[in-house]
Motif scaffolding. Structure first.
Motif, PDB file in Angstrom:
ATOM      1  N   VAL A  32       0.860  -1.173   0.000  1.00 54.11           N
ATOM      2  CA  VAL A  32       0.000   0.000   0.000  1.00 54.11           C
ATOM      3  C   VAL A  32       0.900   1.228   0.000  1.00 54.11           C
ATOM      4  N   LEU A  33       0.794   2.020  -1.051  1.00 51.88           N
ATOM      5  CA  LEU A  33       1.643   3.194  -1.184  1.00 51.88           C
ATOM      6  C   LEU A  33       1.112   4.383  -0.409  1.00 51.88           C
ATOM      7  N   GLY A  34      -0.136   4.355  -0.054  1.00 53.42           N
ATOM      8  CA  GLY A  34      -0.737   5.465   0.667  1.00 53.42           C
ATOM      9  C   GLY A  34      -2.214   5.211   0.842  1.00 53.42           C
ATOM     10  N   VAL A  35      -2.845   6.143   1.518  1.00 52.71           N
ATOM     11  CA  VAL A  35      -4.253   5.998   1.831  1.00 52.71           C
ATOM     12  C   VAL A  35      -4.971   7.302   1.513  1.00 52.71           C
ATOM     13  N   TYR A  36      -6.157   7.176   0.933  1.00 51.49           N
ATOM     14  CA  TYR A  36      -7.060   8.302   0.744  1.00 51.49           C
ATOM     15  C   TYR A  36      -8.133   8.191   1.815  1.00 51.49           C
ATOM     16  N   VAL A 120     -11.441  14.938   0.270  1.00 56.40           N
ATOM     17  CA  VAL A 120     -10.481  13.863   0.063  1.00 56.40           C
ATOM     18  C   VAL A 120      -9.134  14.309   0.628  1.00 56.40           C
ATOM     19  N   THR A 121      -8.603  13.507   1.551  1.00 55.75           N
ATOM     20  CA  THR A 121      -7.256  13.728   2.062  1.00 55.75           C
ATOM     21  C   THR A 121      -6.376  12.679   1.418  1.00 55.75           C
ATOM     22  N   GLY A 122      -5.371  13.121   0.679  1.00 56.99           N
ATOM     23  CA  GLY A 122      -4.536  12.210  -0.094  1.00 56.99           C
ATOM     24  C   GLY A 122      -3.370  11.643   0.679  1.00 56.99           C
ATOM     25  N   PRO A 123      -2.634  10.730   0.046  1.00 59.61           N
ATOM     26  CA  PRO A 123      -1.497  10.068   0.694  1.00 59.61           C
ATOM     27  C   PRO A 123      -0.429  11.034   1.212  1.00 59.61           C
ATOM     28  N   ASP A 124      -0.259  12.164   0.564  1.00 62.91           N
ATOM     29  CA  ASP A 124       0.732  13.143   1.008  1.00 62.91           C
ATOM     30  C   ASP A 124       0.108  14.218   1.886  1.00 62.91           C
TER      31      ASP A 124
END
Length: 158
Positions: A32-36, A120-124
């Motif tokens: 998993v590279l990140g989470v939204y 939406v809160t992105g991976p970064d």
């Protein structure tokens, strides 16, 4: 006209390794590279099916116990950007399945619809607010007219 190019000499070697066993039961690994993280703000203005306007009051969607409802999507296929995360949240908000943590939309909460806003809160950790349009989404500034419906929830049908 051609020009001669000198290449360095290379050596090719064969390296033999012992053969691996024929059956290896390795667990499947998902990286998993990140989470939204997605929060849906329900438009509580009368006649809001015409679309969201900045002065419309919005209430965050909540669980039956009035705790915040946050949908989670892993940054993997097919969720590769904020638009896809919003589309996935819209699907969950219309009882079309769960988020990536198995969370479904509460049965007593109205469906997500035109006029609502999806945060939406992105991976970064960037945040984007998207207005739900009749077709697709449009980026809007952060809403400023938020109402607290703690104890009442945004369950009314428009």
């Amino acid at each position: 006209m051609t020009t001669a190019v000198t290449r360095p000499r290379s050596v090719t070697a064969r390296i033999t390794t012992p053969e691996a066993p024929a059956t290896v039961d390795a667990p499947a690994v998902t990286v998993v590279l990140g989470v939204y993280t997605v929060t849906v703000f329900m438009n509580t203005a009368p006649h809001s099916f015409d679309g969201y306007q900045p002065h419309h009051p919005l209430a965050a969607a909540t669980h039956p116990d009035c705790s915040p409802l946050r949908l989670v999507f892993h940054a993997t296929k097919p969720i590769t950007d904020h638009q896809r995360a919003a589309e996935a949240a819209f699907a969950v908000g219309n009882h079309q399945g769960p988020d990536h943590h198995g969370q479904t939309w509460p049965a007593d909460l109205r469906s997500v619809s035109v006029g609502d806003v999806i945060k939406v809160t992105g991976p970064d950790h960037w945040i984007l607010h998207l207005r739900i349009d009749p077709v697709g989404f449009t980026t809007v500034p952060e809403p400023t007219t938020l109402v607290d419906l703690t104890g009442t929830r945004a369950t009314s049908r428009r």
